[in-house]
Design an enzyme around this catalytic site. Structure first.
Site, PDB file in Angstrom:
ATOM      1  CE  LYS A  34      -2.027   1.761   3.763  1.00  0.00           C
ATOM      2  NZ  LYS A  34      -1.763   3.236   3.758  1.00  0.00           N
ATOM      3  CG  LEU A  62      -3.880   8.388  -3.980  1.00  0.00           C
ATOM      4  CD1 LEU A  62      -3.736   9.049  -5.345  1.00  0.00           C
ATOM      5  CD2 LEU A  62      -2.770   8.854  -3.037  1.00  0.00           C
ATOM      6  CE  LYS A  63      -7.944   6.368   3.867  1.00  0.00           C
ATOM      7  NZ  LYS A  63      -6.507   6.060   3.644  1.00  0.00           N
ATOM      8  CB  ILE A  67     -17.015  17.721  -8.472  1.00  0.00           C
ATOM      9  CG1 ILE A  67     -15.810  18.053  -9.367  1.00  0.00           C
ATOM     10  CG2 ILE A  67     -17.280  18.849  -7.474  1.00  0.00           C
ATOM     11  CD1 ILE A  67     -16.042  19.268 -10.245  1.00  0.00           C
ATOM     12  N   PRO A  68     -17.679  14.639  -9.225  1.00  0.00           N
ATOM     13  CG  PRO A  68     -19.831  13.733  -9.409  1.00  0.00           C
ATOM     14  CD  PRO A  68     -19.099  14.948  -8.921  1.00  0.00           C
ATOM     15  CB  THR A  70     -12.425  16.544 -10.077  1.00  0.00           C
ATOM     16  OG1 THR A  70     -12.779  17.863 -10.511  1.00  0.00           O
ATOM     17  CG2 THR A  70     -10.997  16.548  -9.557  1.00  0.00           C
TER      18      THR A  70
END
Length: 230
Positions: A34, A62-63, A67-68, A70
């Protein structure tokens, strides 16, 4: 069937420390590692290319939460690196999760973070203003993640059985907060041993300090792997 190996959390501050750590493993020892925010932001995409060049699998944690559009564009970039797994925040909503899946493609494993294993129920209620139980919150996020056709979620091993009961047995559960018997639990509030996590249905486990800070990391990894496969 995806290969299930313990994932080593390489929570290091720089490239040299990572290289020194990986040099302690035989060249033919294929690892699943990881790479988190600290190391990725310190080094950049080169760190992924380096680890992949050694024959290891990469979970890039990176969690993402934005906005969708991006998130979709970012996932397209990550897919080109050849990563094996990555994460988004389930709290971003179904539209964002679907955009992430579309951007990444079907091959890399895409999982969503529900509630961090460092989060207590009291903290969730006070800081996030979510007035349910911790388990109810996790199950809600898991169902929304499954609806968006992601592969699974990050969750505590204590929540695996309940999550699979409201999604499916094939819905992947990746569990951090794994500690061998007799070790310090650190900042993780909800932990299990590797064998306990496997028995309860975890598909992947993430182990950091018990391996990376061990006097003999190779021996520590083999012991955890043996416990996982017992």
């Amino acid at each position: 069937m995806r290969e299930q190996r313990p994932i080593i959390a390489l929570d290091f501050p720089d490239f040299d420390t990572l290289k020194d750590f990986l040099n302690q493993f035989p060249k033919d020892e294929a690892l699943y590692v990881k790479i988190g925010m600290e190391l990725y932001y310190a080094v950049g995409p080169e760190i992924v290319r380096y680890v992949k060049s050694l024959g290891h699998s990469v979970f890039l944690d990176l969690k993402l939460h934005d906005i969708p559009n991006t998130v979709k564009s970012t996932m397209k970039v990550l897919a080109k690196m050849g990563i094996d797994m990555t994460t988004v925040q389930a709290a971003g909503g179904v539209e964002m999760l679907e955009a992430a899946r579309e951007g990444l493609g079907d091959d890399p494993i895409l999982i969503a973070v529900t509630q961090l294993t460092s989060t207590s129920e009291e903290q969730m209620r006070e800081d996030q203003n979510i007035q349910t139980t911790l388990t109810e919150s996790v199950l809600h996020y898991a169902k929304r993640t499954a609806l968006a056709k992601l592969d699974g979620v990050v969750c505590s091993a204590h929540e695996v059985e309940a999550i699979k009961s409201v999604t499916s047995k094939d819905f992947l559960c990746l569990t951090p907060g794994i500690r061998p018997k007799g070790t310090d639990i650190g900042d993780q509030k909800r932990v299990m041993t590797p064998q306990e996590a496997k028995a309860i249905g975890s598909d992947f486990i993430v182990v950091g300090r018990p391996i990376t800070q061990a006097p003999d990391p190779l021996a520590a990894y083999h012991a955890i792997k043996a416990d996982w496969n017992a």
